[in-house]
Scaffold this active site. Structure first.
Site, PDB file in Angstrom:
ATOM      1  N   ASP A 115     -15.938  12.445  -0.743  1.00  0.00           N
ATOM      2  CA  ASP A 115     -16.145  12.535   0.717  1.00  0.00           C
ATOM      3  C   ASP A 115     -17.144  11.483   1.212  1.00  0.00           C
ATOM      4  O   ASP A 115     -17.995  11.765   2.064  1.00  0.00           O
ATOM      5  CB  ASP A 115     -16.635  13.934   1.106  1.00  0.00           C
TER       6      ASP A 115
ATOM      7  N   ASP B  35     -11.013  11.988  -1.983  1.00  0.00           N
ATOM      8  CA  ASP B  35     -10.960  12.149  -0.517  1.00  0.00           C
ATOM      9  C   ASP B  35     -12.050  11.338   0.158  1.00  0.00           C
ATOM     10  O   ASP B  35     -12.752  11.825   1.054  1.00  0.00           O
ATOM     11  CB  ASP B  35     -11.121  13.628  -0.150  1.00  0.00           C
TER      12      ASP B  35
ATOM     13  N   ARG C 272      -3.886  12.812   0.875  1.00  0.00           N
ATOM     14  CA  ARG C 272      -3.346  14.170   0.849  1.00  0.00           C
ATOM     15  C   ARG C 272      -3.795  14.868   2.121  1.00  0.00           C
ATOM     16  O   ARG C 272      -4.803  14.490   2.741  1.00  0.00           O
ATOM     17  CB  ARG C 272      -3.799  14.930  -0.398  1.00  0.00           C
TER      18      ARG C 272
ATOM     19  N   TRP D   7      -5.563  17.229   4.338  1.00  0.00           N
ATOM     20  CA  TRP D   7      -6.611  18.236   4.527  1.00  0.00           C
ATOM     21  C   TRP D   7      -6.180  19.186   5.640  1.00  0.00           C
ATOM     22  O   TRP D   7      -6.396  20.396   5.564  1.00  0.00           O
ATOM     23  CB  TRP D   7      -7.924  17.539   4.848  1.00  0.00           C
TER      24      TRP D   7
END
Length: 317
Positions: free
Chosen positions: A139, A160, A216, A218
């Site tokens: 993140d 991510d 992907r 979220w």
């Protein structure tokens, strides 16, 4: 407190605040310089950060718009700390204000273990980030909310590492994956078809050290487009992932347009991703995507000193 809605009258002139650890500026710490900007300001403030390593947790509050935070070179002006935990608690730099500009900075969360460790959180509207290095693992960039523009940035992470629900255009940025097994560049958080959010990567580059996917979902309606972007061999043939929920395949929008490089072969891509035509890609290929023509501004060319703080004079007894 709500942010000021008053636009500065003169966008060519800013109040200059200098941050220098040696003591030759107005402040030694970046947060002290931000704190010196008055609430609901209607002037541009340009905080010039001299080279150095600043170990701070920094917040630009929502009631302080029109701040530019600038180094001279990203490689020599470093904001760093190490913290993992809840995603909104960990950022090294949190931008909550509108009309923020960041330039020539390294923004790092140096946490090395597993866990959410945000380097930069951008939650204000109309933010522009130029020539910055944004570094962490999981993140890395919480591109949270609002309309944002990133240009010539280097963004590094593994899981991510660009995530959130902003409407953002990334132009000529370099994403580098540190994932040794499986990583994901994006996790866009659009939750409904009525939200005008999503990420576009235009003329970018993706490199890395291990197997990586483009993204992907979220949010179930996650929207990400890569256009005219170099994809190295770290990008796996399937390209995208549904985060273990096949229903996301019907609602997420993951598109590619004229990407190139060894990772751009779409012959084995997941069938629910999109190879965009010129007409389909067109809405994603300009700053109109983020309304940038109305708010992106040039750097100020004139500077003036910060007004002296007001002093309270006690009345004679």
């Amino acid at each position: 407190m709500a942010a000021s809605s008053t636009e500065p009258k003169d966008l060519s002139t800013a109040i200059l605040i200098r941050v220098d650890q040696s003591g030759h500026g107005d402040f030694r710490k970046i947060q002290d310089a931000i704190d010196a900007v008055p609430s609901n300001n209607s002037d541009l403030y340009y905080i010039w950060v001299k080279p150095g390593t600043y170990r701070e947790k920094i917040v630009v509050p929502a009631d302080k718009p029109y701040i530019t935070l600038s180094g001279t070179e990203a490689s020599t002006t470093i904001i760093t700390r190490s913290e993992a935990g809840e995603i909104y608690d960990t950022p090294t730099l949190s931008v909550l204000a509108s009309d923020f500009v960041g330039r020539y900075l390294t923004i790092q969360n140096a946490y090395e273990g597993n866990g959410k460790a945000v380097a930069l959180r951008v939650s204000g509207d109309r933010a522009a980030i130029y020539s910055c290095r944004i570094l962490s693992h999981q993140d890395t960039l919480l591109d949270d909310a609002g309309r944002h523009y990133y240009k010539n940035c280097y963004i590094e992470g593994s899981v991510d590492f660009i995530c959130g629900n902003a409407a953002s255009l990334f132009e000529r940025c370099h994403m580098h994956s540190l994932a040794e097994r499986t990583g994901w560049v994006t996790a866009q958080h659009r939750a409904s078809p009525t939200e005008n959010t999503g990420y576009t990567f235009l003329g970018c580059k993706i490199t890395g050290i291990g197997a990586t996917l483009l993204g992907r979902p979220w949010g179930a309606y996650s929207r990400v487009v890569f256009a005219l972007t170099y994809l190295s061999s770290v990008i796996q043939p399937e390209g995208w992932n549904d985060w273990g929920d096949p229903s996301n395949q019907r609602t997420a929008f993951f598109g590619e347009y004229k990407c190139y490089g060894p990772g751009a072969d779409r012959s084995k891509r997941v069938t629910w991703s999109h190879s965009l035509s010129k007409e389909e890609a067109a809405p994603f290929l300009s700053k109109g995507l983020i309304g940038g023509g109305a708010w992106l501004r040039i750097s100020p060319i004139h500077f003036r000193k910060r007004p002296a703080p007001a002093t309270t004079v006690e009345a004679d007894s």
